[in-house]
Design a protein around this motif. Structure first.
Motif, PDB file in Angstrom:
ATOM      1  N   THR A  53       0.862  -1.173   0.000  1.00  0.00           N
ATOM      2  CA  THR A  53       0.000   0.000   0.000  1.00  0.00           C
ATOM      3  C   THR A  53       0.904   1.229   0.000  1.00  0.00           C
ATOM      4  OG1 THR A  53      -1.919   1.043   1.072  1.00  0.00           O
ATOM      5  CG2 THR A  53      -0.213   0.170   2.529  1.00  0.00           C
ATOM      6  N   ILE A  54       0.303   2.405   0.037  1.00  0.00           N
ATOM      7  CA  ILE A  54       1.069   3.650  -0.013  1.00  0.00           C
ATOM      8  C   ILE A  54       0.500   4.620   1.005  1.00  0.00           C
ATOM      9  CG2 ILE A  54      -0.358   4.762  -1.787  1.00  0.00           C
ATOM     10  CD1 ILE A  54       2.319   5.673  -3.119  1.00  0.00           C
ATOM     11  N   ASP A  55       1.325   5.501   1.557  1.00  0.00           N
ATOM     12  CA  ASP A  55       0.813   6.484   2.507  1.00  0.00           C
ATOM     13  C   ASP A  55       0.647   7.838   1.814  1.00  0.00           C
ATOM     14  OD1 ASP A  55       3.342   7.776   2.474  1.00  0.00           O
ATOM     15  OD2 ASP A  55       4.039   6.681   4.238  1.00  0.00           O
TER      16      ASP A  55
ATOM     17  N   LEU B 174       7.372 -11.316   2.003  1.00  0.00           N
ATOM     18  CA  LEU B 174       7.017 -12.729   2.112  1.00  0.00           C
ATOM     19  C   LEU B 174       8.193 -13.538   2.646  1.00  0.00           C
ATOM     20  CD1 LEU B 174       4.833 -14.840   1.595  1.00  0.00           C
ATOM     21  CD2 LEU B 174       5.715 -15.093  -0.726  1.00  0.00           C
ATOM     22  N   GLN B 175       7.936 -14.255   3.728  1.00  0.00           N
ATOM     23  CA  GLN B 175       8.929 -15.046   4.462  1.00  0.00           C
ATOM     24  C   GLN B 175       9.963 -14.176   5.171  1.00  0.00           C
ATOM     25  OE1 GLN B 175       8.225 -19.372   3.190  1.00  0.00           O
ATOM     26  NE2 GLN B 175      10.337 -18.801   2.904  1.00  0.00           N
ATOM     27  N   GLY B 176       9.738 -12.867   5.183  1.00  0.00           N
ATOM     28  CA  GLY B 176      10.665 -11.974   5.863  1.00  0.00           C
ATOM     29  C   GLY B 176      10.208 -11.539   7.232  1.00  0.00           C
ATOM     30  N   GLY B 177       8.953 -11.835   7.589  1.00  0.00           N
ATOM     31  CA  GLY B 177       8.457 -11.485   8.909  1.00  0.00           C
ATOM     32  C   GLY B 177       8.356 -10.001   9.170  1.00  0.00           C
ATOM     33  N   CYS B 178       8.173  -9.202   8.112  1.00  0.00           N
ATOM     34  CA  CYS B 178       8.148  -7.762   8.311  1.00  0.00           C
ATOM     35  C   CYS B 178       7.422  -7.051   7.175  1.00  0.00           C
ATOM     36  CB  CYS B 178       9.573  -7.211   8.423  1.00  0.00           C
ATOM     37  SG  CYS B 178      10.531  -7.346   6.888  1.00  0.00           S
ATOM     38  N   VAL B 179       7.158  -5.781   7.413  1.00  0.00           N
ATOM     39  CA  VAL B 179       6.654  -4.858   6.399  1.00  0.00           C
ATOM     40  C   VAL B 179       7.723  -3.788   6.221  1.00  0.00           C
ATOM     41  CG1 VAL B 179       4.855  -3.204   5.784  1.00  0.00           C
ATOM     42  CG2 VAL B 179       4.255  -5.286   7.048  1.00  0.00           C
ATOM     43  N   ALA B 180       8.055  -3.487   4.962  1.00  0.00           N
ATOM     44  CA  ALA B 180       9.115  -2.519   4.685  1.00  0.00           C
ATOM     45  C   ALA B 180       8.517  -1.203   4.196  1.00  0.00           C
ATOM     46  CB  ALA B 180      10.069  -3.079   3.643  1.00  0.00           C
TER      47      ALA B 180
ATOM     48  N   THR C  76       1.888 -11.352   3.704  1.00  0.00           N
ATOM     49  CA  THR C  76       1.403 -11.362   2.323  1.00  0.00           C
ATOM     50  C   THR C  76       0.937 -10.008   1.805  1.00  0.00           C
ATOM     51  OG1 THR C  76      -0.799 -12.014   3.093  1.00  0.00           O
ATOM     52  CG2 THR C  76       0.720 -13.784   2.417  1.00  0.00           C
ATOM     53  N   SER C  77       0.257  -9.219   2.636  1.00  0.00           N
ATOM     54  CA  SER C  77      -0.250  -7.939   2.133  1.00  0.00           C
ATOM     55  C   SER C  77      -0.617  -7.006   3.270  1.00  0.00           C
ATOM     56  CB  SER C  77      -1.467  -8.167   1.219  1.00  0.00           C
ATOM     57  OG  SER C  77      -1.750  -6.998   0.468  1.00  0.00           O
ATOM     58  N   VAL C  78      -0.866  -5.743   2.911  1.00  0.00           N
ATOM     59  CA  VAL C  78      -1.149  -4.704   3.901  1.00  0.00           C
ATOM     60  C   VAL C  78      -2.153  -3.707   3.348  1.00  0.00           C
ATOM     61  CG1 VAL C  78       1.094  -4.836   5.051  1.00  0.00           C
ATOM     62  CG2 VAL C  78       0.834  -3.381   3.050  1.00  0.00           C
ATOM     63  N   CYS C  79      -2.858  -3.030   4.250  1.00  0.00           N
ATOM     64  CA  CYS C  79      -3.704  -1.893   3.855  1.00  0.00           C
ATOM     65  C   CYS C  79      -3.910  -0.998   5.061  1.00  0.00           C
ATOM     66  CB  CYS C  79      -5.047  -2.362   3.282  1.00  0.00           C
ATOM     67  SG  CYS C  79      -6.265  -2.902   4.512  1.00  0.00           S
TER      68      CYS C  79
ATOM     69  N   TYR D  47      -3.259  -2.817   8.594  1.00  0.00           N
ATOM     70  CA  TYR D  47      -3.687  -4.210   8.714  1.00  0.00           C
ATOM     71  C   TYR D  47      -2.762  -5.086   7.875  1.00  0.00           C
ATOM     72  CZ  TYR D  47      -7.940  -3.224  11.316  1.00  0.00           C
ATOM     73  OH  TYR D  47      -8.833  -2.853  12.297  1.00  0.00           O
ATOM     74  N   VAL D  48      -2.389  -6.230   8.429  1.00  0.00           N
ATOM     75  CA  VAL D  48      -1.392  -7.105   7.804  1.00  0.00           C
ATOM     76  C   VAL D  48      -1.937  -8.529   7.718  1.00  0.00           C
ATOM     77  CG1 VAL D  48       0.961  -7.992   7.955  1.00  0.00           C
ATOM     78  CG2 VAL D  48       0.446  -5.686   8.810  1.00  0.00           C
ATOM     79  N   THR D  49      -1.986  -9.091   6.506  1.00  0.00           N
ATOM     80  CA  THR D  49      -2.405 -10.477   6.329  1.00  0.00           C
ATOM     81  C   THR D  49      -1.180 -11.375   6.178  1.00  0.00           C
ATOM     82  OG1 THR D  49      -2.641 -10.108   3.934  1.00  0.00           O
ATOM     83  CG2 THR D  49      -4.629  -9.922   5.282  1.00  0.00           C
ATOM     84  N   THR D  50      -1.382 -12.669   6.469  1.00  0.00           N
ATOM     85  CA  THR D  50      -0.278 -13.624   6.414  1.00  0.00           C
ATOM     86  C   THR D  50      -0.727 -14.940   5.797  1.00  0.00           C
ATOM     87  OG1 THR D  50      -0.738 -14.501   8.628  1.00  0.00           O
ATOM     88  CG2 THR D  50       0.763 -12.624   8.486  1.00  0.00           C
ATOM     89  N   LEU D  51       0.252 -15.731   5.431  1.00  0.00           N
ATOM     90  CA  LEU D  51       0.029 -17.046   4.836  1.00  0.00           C
ATOM     91  C   LEU D  51       0.256 -18.112   5.907  1.00  0.00           C
ATOM     92  CD1 LEU D  51       1.640 -18.194   1.475  1.00  0.00           C
ATOM     93  CD2 LEU D  51       1.865 -19.594   3.514  1.00  0.00           C
ATOM     94  N   LYS D  52      -0.695 -19.030   6.057  1.00  0.00           N
ATOM     95  CA  LYS D  52      -0.532 -20.106   7.031  1.00  0.00           C
ATOM     96  C   LYS D  52       0.175 -21.295   6.410  1.00  0.00           C
ATOM     97  CE  LYS D  52      -2.916 -22.813  10.555  1.00  0.00           C
ATOM     98  NZ  LYS D  52      -2.178 -22.180  11.660  1.00  0.00           N
ATOM     99  N   MET D  53      -0.388 -21.796   5.316  1.00  0.00           N
ATOM    100  CA  MET D  53       0.253 -22.913   4.640  1.00  0.00           C
ATOM    101  C   MET D  53      -0.308 -23.060   3.232  1.00  0.00           C
ATOM    102  SD  MET D  53      -1.606 -26.204   6.454  1.00  0.00           S
ATOM    103  CE  MET D  53      -0.600 -27.357   5.528  1.00  0.00           C
ATOM    104  N   HIS D  54       0.478 -23.655   2.383  1.00  0.00           N
ATOM    105  CA  HIS D  54       0.044 -23.962   1.024  1.00  0.00           C
ATOM    106  C   HIS D  54      -0.042 -25.481   0.953  1.00  0.00           C
ATOM    107  CE1 HIS D  54      -0.405 -24.127  -3.211  1.00  0.00           C
ATOM    108  NE2 HIS D  54      -0.011 -22.895  -3.447  1.00  0.00           N
TER     109      HIS D  54
END
Length: 302
Positions: free
Chosen positions: A208-210, A220-226, A248-251, A261-268
Motif C-alpha cells: 500500500t502507499i501512505d 514474504l517469508q521476511g516477517g516484516c513490512v518494509a 502477504t499484504s497490507v492496507c 492491517y497485515v495479512t499472512t500465509l498459514k500454509m500452502h
C-alpha cells in the motif's frame, strides 16, 4: 518511532490470507483465504468475522458501487452478492490456460487492476489487466511471474506494481483520465537492500502507499513490512511482525486510516516448501503508532 503490533485474529485463515481492503463506508475489513475460497469481513467494533465461501480459489475482493462485491475468481472477474451468495461472471482472462487472477485493487477512478500468475508459477506467464467501469478488459503489461501488489502515488501520476519472484517493484507513468500506463522502470530491487536481500526473504508481495508517497511492502517469508521511499529505493523503516514470517499484504484502516492491517500465509497445502513454520502464520495483525496514514480505498464503479 515506536509502534505496536496486535494480533487481531489468530488463525484468521487456513491457507493464504490476502487482499486486505478497508471499506471506509462500513468501517470493516475485507480479505480472502485464497485456496480455501473464502471471503472474510471483519468488524473491529465487535470483533465479528463473517465468511462467504466460493467454490474455487479467490484472489482478491473489493466493494462494488452498485452493491455487493467484485472478486477475482479463478480466471474471472465476478460480482458477488453476500446475502444471496450469487456469483455472476463479468469478464474472463487467459481462457484455456493454467492462469489465475492474483492480487487486485482499484485506481482513483474505480477501475479494477489485477495481475495473473500460472498455477505452477511458470516464469513470465503472468500479466497485468485492467477491468474498466464499462466492463471491458484490457491487458496492460505482461511477462511477469508472480504479478502482485500495486499502489498509486498521491497525485495519481505514477502506478507501482510488484513482481515477487525477481524481487522487484516497478513504476509506470499513469494517466488517470485514460487509465493507461507507460514507461515501466525498476524503482526497488530487494537484492539491493541489505536488510531485505537475504535468501530467506522470498520477495515483495502486497503493498500500500501512505499520503507522503512512501510504499509499505509486505515481505514474504521476511516477517516484516518494509517502508520504502520509491524515488530512491531506500528502506526507511522495517516493521517486524513477531512470530509470523509469511507476510502477504497490507492496507490502511481505522477511522483515521492510520492503522496498518497485515495479512499472512498459514500454509500452502500443495507445496512442501510452505509448511507451518511460525506460531502466528495465518493470523491477521494490526499495527498502530507508525506516524503515517493512507487515503480511503476506492471501490469498483462498474
Amino acid at each position: 518511532m515506536s509502534y505496536k503490533v496486535e494480533t487481531v485474529l489468530k488463525d484468521a485463515v487456513s491457507t493464504i490470507g490476502e487482499s486486505p481492503h478497508w471499506d471506509d463506508a462500513t468501517q470493516t475489513l475485507l480479505y480472502v483465504d485464497i485456496l480455501k475460497g473464502d471471503i472474510h469481513r471483519y468488524d473491529p467494533a465487535n470483533g465479528k468475522v463473517d465468511v462467504l465461501h466460493l467454490d474455487g480459489g479467490v484472489g482478491f475482493v473489493l466493494p462494488r458501487k452498485k452493491g455487493g462485491l467484485l472478486a477475482g475468481f479463478g480466471q474471472a472477474f465476478v460480482s458477488v452478492d453476500w446475502e444471496t451468495k450469487t456469483v455472476t461472471k463479468l469478464a474472463e482472462v487467459d481462457l484455456g490456460s493454467n492462469i489465475k487472477l492474483n492480487d487486485g485493487k482499484c485506481d482513483a477512478r474505480g477501475r479494477v487492476w489485477a495481475g495473473t500468475l500460472d498455477w505452477q508459477l511458470t516464469p513470465h506467464k503472468g500479466s497485468l489487466y485492467c477491468l474498466d467501469i464499462d466492463g471491458s478488459v484490457s491487458k496492460q503489461d505482461e511477462n511477469f511471474t508472480i504479478a502482485n501488489g500495486m499502489a498509486w502515488s498521491p497525485d495519481n501520476k505514477t502506478m507501482y506494481f510488484i513482481d515477487t519472484t525477481p524481487r522487484e517493484v516497478y513504476a509506470y507513468d499513469y494517466d488517470i483520465d485514460t487509465g493507461k500506463i507507460s514507461n515501466r522502470r525498476l524503482v526497488v530491487n530487494f537484492n539491493d537492500i541489505p536488510e531485505l536481500c537475504s535468501k530467506d526473504v522470498m520477495g515483495p508481495d502486497g503493498m500500500t502507499i501512505d499520503t507522503e508517497g512512501n510504499l509499505w511492502v509486505a515481505c514474504l517469508q521476511g516477517g516484516c513490512v518494509a517502508k520504502i521511499e520509491p524515488q530512491t529505493g531506500k528502506l526507511l523503516q522495517k516493521v517486524d511482525i513477531p512470530d509470523a514470517k509469511r507476510i502477504t499484504s497490507v492496507c490502511w484502516g481505522g477511522k483515521n486510516l492510520d492503522e496498518l492491517y497485515v495479512t499472512t500465509l498459514k500454509m500452502h497445502p500443495t507445496r512442501a516448501t510452505f509448511p507451518v513454520i511460525d506460531s502466528l502464520d495465518g493470523s491477521l495483525f494490526r499495527v498502530t503508532g507508525l506516524g503515517a496514514h493512507g487515503t480511503p480505498a476506492e471501490m469498483y464503479r462498474g
